[in-house]
Scaffold this active site. Structure first.
Site, mmCIF file in Angstrom:
data_model
loop_
_atom_site.group_PDB
_atom_site.id
_atom_site.type_symbol
_atom_site.label_atom_id
_atom_site.label_comp_id
_atom_site.label_asym_id
_atom_site.label_seq_id
_atom_site.Cartn_x
_atom_site.Cartn_y
_atom_site.Cartn_z
ATOM 1 N N ARG A 190 0.825 -1.204 0.000
ATOM 2 C CA ARG A 190 0.000 0.000 0.000
ATOM 3 C C ARG A 190 0.867 1.266 0.000
ATOM 4 O O ARG A 190 0.462 2.298 -0.543
ATOM 5 C CB ARG A 190 -0.998 0.017 1.164
ATOM 6 C CG ARG A 190 -2.097 1.053 0.962
ATOM 7 C CD ARG A 190 -3.172 0.985 2.028
ATOM 8 N NE ARG A 190 -4.278 0.099 1.738
ATOM 9 C CZ ARG A 190 -5.343 0.424 0.990
ATOM 10 N NH1 ARG A 190 -5.445 1.627 0.449
ATOM 11 N NH2 ARG A 190 -6.303 -0.436 0.783
ATOM 12 N N GLU A 226 -9.962 5.196 7.327
ATOM 13 C CA GLU A 226 -8.544 5.537 7.299
ATOM 14 C C GLU A 226 -8.204 6.900 6.692
ATOM 15 O O GLU A 226 -7.327 7.601 7.196
ATOM 16 C CB GLU A 226 -7.772 4.451 6.535
ATOM 17 C CG GLU A 226 -7.718 3.131 7.261
ATOM 18 C CD GLU A 226 -7.255 2.015 6.343
ATOM 19 O OE1 GLU A 226 -6.104 1.591 6.479
ATOM 20 O OE2 GLU A 226 -8.057 1.575 5.488
#
Lengths: 775, 480
Positions: free
Chosen positions: A304, A711
């Protein structure tokens, strides 16, 4: 709608793991951790601990019936260390005793004789020695080597971001007891019930069916209980198996801090090139991820980082390489943002550095390079919405970016001590587990005979408000009052093969599955209603708990046909009032061979303006204001989503400012208590925090187009670093603050006075009057 | 002397025969199964275990203060009303079962995971019961010891502002009655003063009879239960917090005398001290948090001998003197002489601090306290410093500079202090003092900062002292 769990929280009636009523005969466990960060174990002396009054058992690796292995992605992490230890605090033995205090005291009677080996804490050092978790990965596009020639400005540098302790207010914990036929039931404070189930089954050598994992709620997770709850649950399970008694293992905060990992620290090299028009032409970055002693989730986190290496910008020529470096720290793990923030921080650092070189505001570069429809990210996903620019422009307009900038300049011209700084932080964050197979969820819905509804899903409530959203979804599909719906505990016997509650994706995955399950039940009830009323299927509808035809309420006999009577009728007509449903996110894919694909269902965008002030005399700072325009699609619950925005921002600010995970050279955690590791308190939060939940037409993969929100807001906190840095530069033109986070008051003061206090003594020696002369 | 700990827990009278050193947290959770009070850190740094402790005060009232139950020895509950979140729930008085504090939190979305929430509710209830000024600012001040990892605090601030606004009509004289009759707290609070009087707790609790070894002295317990929690549970201790001989703040013959068991919060609220030190409220706000200030005693702070103790530095600059007693003899000792080395004291085994005194500041006294830590509030300083100057006609007659975090002991800088006399209250003196101070100190690198940083920081704090004390004659530009 209010958070449905609020009242219980406020009355002190919500039950967390440690609050569950204790079963008769319950024992308590404590863990003995390695006293050194790296070494070969010669002997583990457990005798004295075993002889301590109140101690029932001391368990070592020898007691493990199955595989001594808890690594999920790579099999490189034993539950209990045997021949070698790889980090300070690595579990070596479990003490089981009549109470927690006795167990903890007895761990101190254990002696480990270990031949110490050098401890490595620096990821670059690990890379030099070839200590990598996996081979490096590279995402690239264009021709970065050729592109530098086209650049008017090229800047390279180093950027570093530190670890971040999750500091969930509830520590890790598990409570296990044996069930019939050698099985175990485990209450666990975990984001991943199936992760725990799989891990316990493996270590105890049992099939998964014998392991039941149940989760009521978490007192915070933030990623720290995605993978790392498993060790505690497995140790509790092992202890219960071996003692034939219920065993609770809730680590003391100090043990939790020492034995579990944090957000990954990164040390990165960047090189960025811009053309005359301030367009980013090329970007090269090498990430050194400090993975700690085992893989844990590091490879996925690393991935990521690569996905978000260019944040919200279009860059035609990119080479991003990432090394996952094995060190002698507790394995680092998932933390809100999951590597994304680390990648974005380097990009923003590069932009700050090149802005200084070009003599322009970083915001000029940022705005000019935001992704537009049709652009692609280096990994191949195409941008399909104009939201990056739209949120920026909306934020600049609504909060008057130009005016703010002017006021900052005016203030700074006036005030010699307190200097203001400003930064803009755009974000683009992809929604989905980047491991495509994890993007699945199933739910189980029961409608009871009285019309109340029980919903079981894979999602774990940890403060993010998932229970509230699921209630809303069920109530909406079934056209009933939300008070009829109960969200059950997350339990592996009701919902199997769960993906952890992570990646901001739980409302989407479980919400979509819930829509399907409730729709099926609704369909059956409506068919029944049409049948009973002698009407055509499809002509009746359910609205606000009533069966209607058009706008007219219906009656069955003398009774109006409402939800309760409909459910009652269904029961007597033997209509299935339960439904299991499954959802898998469509259309996502990624090829790890080519490092190309379209891994995200959609992206979430937004922009924050951050204002900070620095006290030039003391090196202290405050976050004056954060103004945000955040893309929500169409929010299912603005209170819940707003809470995620506010909370994420402050957590991100903490990571960038005061939260400093410190290890000494021997690999021992020095910031291992709340007295030494500081997270924001009420006075450290921004003085003003304003946000707009920005509605867009996009996000079609989101449930009811309410985009994921868990997030992304954390990354606005990165703006705090650059706002403080801007204030430092306003205070002192000579200041050359490094690109190292967290920007603690220490780093600020040392940046403000790069000569340190040596200048003081020099001045004193050179000509200040001596005390005698003044007298 | 009795061996029973008698107190009221919520609405129940408790006669506990438990070790005095058991924490109130463990007592309420394990012995009484009141699990609303949460275990967050066991070092007083998170506030999830906050309870209210009401003690009989003047005019038959009960004065409530928030405390972290993880650091509070059960013995210190003797004679008090201890209130957990369960004791704040009002049932049957509102349709949603929430009191106005709880409702404000619910309506503002101020709960997420909920684990810290109970602590906030209790702290805000403490504000409602005891705040002298009903303002949003004071409501927020009441939660300065509560950490939340989820919300980012803004929703909690909004709830605190709502609480403050709704509380405005409360009659200050009869606050408890008003709160009880308006559904903020259970009606049973009204009878607490009378019940406490009848509790039989007038018999002082003698401390624990269990355990062996030397009896330790315990004030608020805020450091002992952080450092040695398991040992303290069964340790034989003398509880000094409520000893009337060790309490009180008074002026005696030109000196200010503070009893060793005076809490930091009592100092912060003392009209006498506030008159003498106009910035005291602000300075002491930098010392820990409200619940810890409500527990921590001055004597404990001094004897703890932390090289970075805020009050120690404060009092060193005031040239404070200790009165020590061992039961038979008494002696006086300058505070600076108490510290012989890192955590080494000039204090005999049986000696205890009775009181601390210092010369009352006069018209020419200038005093400032500075502290920088990673987090401004509820944190231990990287460096702290206090400067006291006696100034006449723009010239320093004499003064003392003290600093923490720069030596193995809380440090009174002798050379710099001596050299201040005769210098003008001017920027050049600030520069001289800073340079001189740097000659005297030897900080070490640790988790609170590198030695290099601490040296630079002390210089800056010395500058800050002068800028704060002499805004007219020390232009800040001269020191930047």
């Amino acid at each position: 709608m209010r958070n449905i769990d609020s009242a219980g929280h406020l009355r002190g009636e919500s039950l967390y793991l440690d609050d569950l009523p204790e079963l008769e005969g319950t024992l308590h466990a404590a863990v003995f951790g390695s006293p050194v960060a790296h070494g070969r174990v010669r002997r583990l002396e457990i005798g004295p601990a075993l002889e301590t009054p109140g101690v029932v058992a001391v368990l070592t690796a020898a007691e493990i019936p199955g595989e001594n292995q808890i690594g999920g992605i790579l099999p490189d992490e034993p539950l209990l260390a045997e021949d070698e230890v790889h980090y300070d605090g690595q579990p070596m033995a479990i003490v089981v005793a009549v109470d927690e205090a006795v167990a903890r005291r007895a761990t101190r009677a254990i002696r480990a004789e270990i031949d110490e080996l050098p401890a490595i804490t620096d990821p670059r050092e690990a890379r030099r020695r070839g200590l990598l978790i996996q081979p490096p990965r590279t995402f690239s596009c264009g021709d970065v080597d050729a592109a530098w020639e086209d650049c008017a400005y090229v800047v390279e540098g180093v950027a570093e971001s530190g670890g971040q302790e999750h500091l969930y207010l509830e520590t890790q914990g598990a409570y296990a007891h044996r069930t019939e036929k050698g099985g175990l039931r485990i209450w666990s404070s975990t984001q991943g019930p199936t992760v725990v189930q799989r891990c316990v089954a493996r270590v105890l050598g049992l099939p998964m069916k014998e392991i039941e994992v149940d989760v009521t709620r978490l007192g915070g997770g933030f990623g720290g209980k995605e993978d790392q709850a498993s060790a505690w649950a497995t140790m509790a399970a092992l202890a219960s198996l071996r003692t034939a008694r219920p065993v609770k293992l809730v680590p003391h905060r100090l043990d939790d801090l020492r034995m579990t990992g944090t957000r990954h620290p990164y040390s990165s090299d960047f090189r960025i090139g811009l053309d005359e028009d301030l367009k980013i032409v090329a970007y090269e970055v090498t990430f050194h991820q400090n993975a700690g002693a085992a893989a844990d989730l590091s490879p996925a986190v690393l991935e990521r980082t690569l996905f978000h290496a260019t944040n919200a910008y279009f860059v035609p020529n990119v080479r991003a390489t990432a090394y996952s470096c094995r060190t002698n720290l507790a394995p680092n793990t998932a933390f809100r943002g999951f590597g994304g923030p680390q990648g974005m921080f380097v990009m923003e650092a590069a932009i700050a550095a090149v802005a200084e070189r070009a003599g322009v505001e970083a915001a000029e570069i940022q705005r000019r390079n935001l992704v537009r429809v049709g652009d692609t990210f280096p990994y191949g996903q195409a941008v399909d919405e104009p939201t990056a620019e739209a949120t920026w422009d909306r934020c600049a307009e609504r909060y008057d970016l130009a005016g703010l900038r002017r006021r900052v300049a005016e203030h700074n011209a006036r005030d010699p001590v307190r200097k203001l700084g400003l930064a803009v932080m755009p974000i683009a964050f992809g929604i989905a587990f980047t491991k495509t197979h994890m993007n699945q969820a199933s739910v189980l819905v029961h409608v009871y005979g009285d019309g109340s509804v029980g919903v079981s899903t894979a999602a774990v409530e940890m403060g993010q408000g998932i229970n509230t959203k699921l209630v809303q979804i069920a109530a909406r599909v079934l056209s009933i009052d939300p008070s009829r719906v109960k969200i059950e505990t997350t339990n592996t016997t009701r919902v199997a093969n769960t993906s952890p509650t992570a990646a901001s994706a739980s409302a989407d995955l479980n919400g979509h599955a819930l829509v399907r399950a409730c729709s099926a039940i609704r369909g059956r009830l409506l068919s029944l209603a049409a049948n009973e009323l002698g009407l055509e299927a499809g002509s009746v509808d359910l609205r606000e708990e009533r069966v209607v035809v058009g706008a007219t309420a219906t009656r069955l006999g003398r009774e109006s046909l409402d939800w309760e009577s409909l459910v009652r009728a269904a029961f007597f007509r033997r209509v299935d009032l339960s439904e299991h449903a499954f959802y898998a996110t469509p259309g996502i894919h990624f090829d790890a061979e080519t490092e190309k694909g379209s891994p995200f269902g959609y992206l979430v965008y937004g922009t924050a303006i951050v204002l900070a002030s620095v006290d030039r005399l003391r090196g202290t700072y405050e976050i004056e204001a954060v103004h945000v325009v955040h893309d929500v699609g169409e929010s299912l619950n603005p209170t819940v989503d707003g809470g995620q925005v506010e909370g994420g921002i402050v957590q991100g600010i903490g990571w960038m400012t005061m939260e400093e995970v410190i290890y000494d050279e021997a690999g021992r955690l020095r910031s291992g208590a709340l007295s030494t590791y500081k997270i924001p308190d009420v006075y450290a939060a921004p003085k003003r925090l304003e946000y707009e939940l920005f509605e867009t037409e996009s996000g079609n993969g989101a449930v009811y187009r309410s985009k994921a929100v868990g997030e992304p807001p954390l990354m606005y906190g990165i703006g705090a670093f650059f706002a403080i840095r801007d204030a430092i530069r306003a205070a002192s033109p000579e200041a050359r603050p490094s690109l190292v986070a967290p920007l603690t008051p220490e780093r600020v003061l040392l940046a403000l006075y790069p000569q340190g206090e040596r200048a003081t003594e020099a001045a004193f020696a050179e000509g200040e009057e001596s005390p005698a002369e003044v007298r | 002397m009795g061996s029973e700990i008698r107190f009221i827990l919520n609405d129940d009278e408790v006669v506990a025969r438990k070790p005095a050193g058991r924490t109130v947290l463990d007592f309420v959770r394990r012995d009484r199964r009141l699990v609303g009070t949460k275990v967050g850190c066991r070092e007083g740094d998170c506030g999830a275990c906050t309870v209210l402790v009401g003690r009989r005060a003047e005019e038959g009232r009960v004065r409530y203060r928030s405390m972290t139950s993880c650091l509070m020895p059960l013995g210190n509950a003797h004679g008090a009303h201890v209130v957990t979140v369960e004791g704040l729930n009002v049932d049957g008085l509102s349709p949603d079962g929430l009191n106005p504090v709880q409702r404000a939190m619910a309506e503002e979305g101020a709960t997420q995971c909920g684990f810290c929430t109970v602590g906030f509710v209790v702290s805000l209830a403490g504000f409602c019961l005891a705040a002298e000024e009903i303002t949003a600012e004071e409501a927020v001040a009441a939660i300065d010891g509560n950490i939340c990892r989820c919300t980012g605090y803004k929703s909690i601030e909004r709830a605190a502002a709502r609480v403050s606004a709704a509380l405005a009509p409360a009659d200050v004289e009869e606050r408890v009655g008003w709160l009880a009759s308006n559904g903020w707290i259970p009606a049973s609070f009204v009878s607490i003063p009378g019940r406490l009087a009848e509790l039989g707790a007038s018999v002082p609790y003698e401390g624990t009879a269990s355990g062996t070894g030397r009896r330790g002295s315990v004030g608020g317990g805020t450091d002992l239960w952080v450092q040695r929690p398991e040992e303290m549970e069964g340790a034989p201790v003398d509880l000094l917090l409520d000893d009337p001989r060790l309490r009180g703040i008074r002026e005696e013959g030109g000196r200010i005398v503070l009893g060793a068991s005076t809490t930091v919060q009592e100092m912060r609220e003392s009209p006498l001290l506030l008159r003498l030190f106009p910035r005291l409220k602000r300075h002491l706000k930098l010392v820990s948090s409200t619940p810890i200030r409500n527990m921590a005693t001055l004597g404990g702070n001094l004897v703890n001998a932390s090289p970075i103790g805020d009050l120690t530095i404060f009092l060193l600059a005031l040239e404070a003197e200790l009165l020590l007693a061992d039961g038979e003899t008494r002696r006086r000792l300058p505070l600076a002489d108490l510290y012989r080395g890192y955590k080494e004291l000039d204090l005999a085994t049986d000696e205890r601090v009775v009181s601390i005194s210092f010369a009352a500041p006069g018209g020419g006294t200038r005093f400032n306290f500075e502290k920088v830590s990673k987090r401004t509030h509820l944190d231990i300083a990287s460096v702290n410093s206090a400067l006291r100057l006696e100034v006449e006609d723009g010239v320093i007659r004499e003064g003392t500079l003290a600093a923490g975090g720069v030596a193995p002991v809380p440090f009174r800088l002798p050379a710099t202090s001596a050299g201040l006399a005769g210098r003008p209250a001017a920027a050049e003196t600030a520069r001289w003092a800073a340079a001189s101070a740097l000659e005297e100190i030897a900080p070490i690198s640790d988790v609170r900062g590198s030695a290099e940083y601490k040296r630079l920081l002390l210089r800056q704090l010395v500058y800050a002292h002068f800028v704060e004390l002499f805004p007219e004659t020390v232009p800040v530009e001269a020191l930047l």
